[in-house]
Write an enzyme that holds these catalytic residues in place. Structure first.
Site, mmCIF file in Angstrom:
data_model
loop_
_atom_site.group_PDB
_atom_site.id
_atom_site.type_symbol
_atom_site.label_atom_id
_atom_site.label_comp_id
_atom_site.label_asym_id
_atom_site.label_seq_id
_atom_site.Cartn_x
_atom_site.Cartn_y
_atom_site.Cartn_z
ATOM 1 N N GLU A 14 33.645 -17.576 -35.242
ATOM 2 C CA GLU A 14 33.195 -17.652 -33.964
ATOM 3 C C GLU A 14 34.317 -18.513 -33.075
ATOM 4 O O GLU A 14 34.517 -17.949 -31.954
ATOM 5 C CB GLU A 14 32.029 -18.583 -33.872
ATOM 6 C CG GLU A 14 30.687 -18.149 -34.318
ATOM 7 C CD GLU A 14 30.000 -17.495 -33.393
ATOM 8 O OE1 GLU A 14 29.496 -18.233 -32.481
ATOM 9 O OE2 GLU A 14 29.684 -16.416 -33.450
ATOM 10 N N ASP A 25 25.104 -20.928 -32.832
ATOM 11 C CA ASP A 25 24.775 -19.495 -33.089
ATOM 12 C C ASP A 25 24.952 -19.425 -34.742
ATOM 13 O O ASP A 25 24.030 -18.853 -35.367
ATOM 14 C CB ASP A 25 25.525 -18.685 -32.479
ATOM 15 C CG ASP A 25 25.202 -18.308 -31.076
ATOM 16 O OD1 ASP A 25 24.273 -18.668 -30.816
ATOM 17 O OD2 ASP A 25 25.926 -17.586 -30.457
#
Length: 213
Positions: A14, A25
């Site tokens: 990420e 997330d």
């Protein structure tokens, strides 16, 4: 599987894509369920929502590419340039999130009438959130098209993720949304060139499936 190891390495991925991600997330994708996230000067806080009720949603991929890093940077510039305008909107988004968590938890163990009322409140929050995100400049014509199409069938939608394209989440109640309307709205979205997925919020995270022969 070592879920914490998976979460840690997925967070590094990420960071490569988004620069300074929240970590929510990859955490929710790893552990499943639902999480509450708060970013503050004292540090980020992520808390699990205990046994969240499952919510049915349509996830529509507008297929419009966007850069999360660029959108986040634009939002930061907006906050820096117009703090007196931006901060109240961000505070409202925070209020929507907190109220949504409260109503979501209230769905569990409530009567049918209470569930109906709570769900209508969640739908109102979805609409409010999309309006606020539009004010922040992170919506997109394709996102607004999805919101318009789903609204024609009494459904409530908002962008998810960084916005600027990407995906749109549409909340629906299986007991009050007819099979015919659901099929019709899916067909409309597909004919507009979007990808449509019928899925749930609060589902399982990383799962290992074994097959014996």
């Amino acid at each position: 599987p070592d879920l914490e190891l998976i979460r840690t390495w997925s967070f590094e991925g990420e960071r490569l894509i988004h620069g300074t991600p929240s970590g929510i997330d990859n955490a929710v994708a790893t552990f499943g369920g639902a999480l509450e996230f708060c970013r503050s000067p004292e540090g980020d806080q992520i808390r699990a929502i205990d046994k969240p009720p499952i919510l049915r949603v349509l996830l529509t991929n507008t297929k419009v590419p966007r850069s999360t890093k660029a959108l986040v940077a634009r939002s930061r510039n907006w906050l820096s340039d117009m703090p007196d305008v931006a901060r109240p909107i961000l505070d409202a988004v925070d209020g929507v999130s907190k109220q949504c968590c409260l109503y979501w938890k209230q769905l569990e163990g409530s009567s049918a009438e209470e569930v109906k009322l709570t769900f209508s409140r969640l739908e109102h929050l979805v609409d409010t959130n999309q309006c606020l995100l539009r004010c922040m400049g992170v919506s997109h014509p394709a996102i607004e098209t999805v919101c318009r199409i789903t609204a024609e069938y009494g459904l409530h939608s908002k962008l998810t993720g960084a916005g600027g394209g990407g995906c749109v989440l549409t909340l629906y109640a299986p007991d009050s949304t007819s099979v015919e309307d659901l099929a019709a709205v899916k067909a409309r979205l597909l004919s507009a060139g979007y990808g449509v997925y019928d899925t749930v919020l609060g589902g399982a995270g990383v799962t290992v499936h074994t097959h014996r022969r």
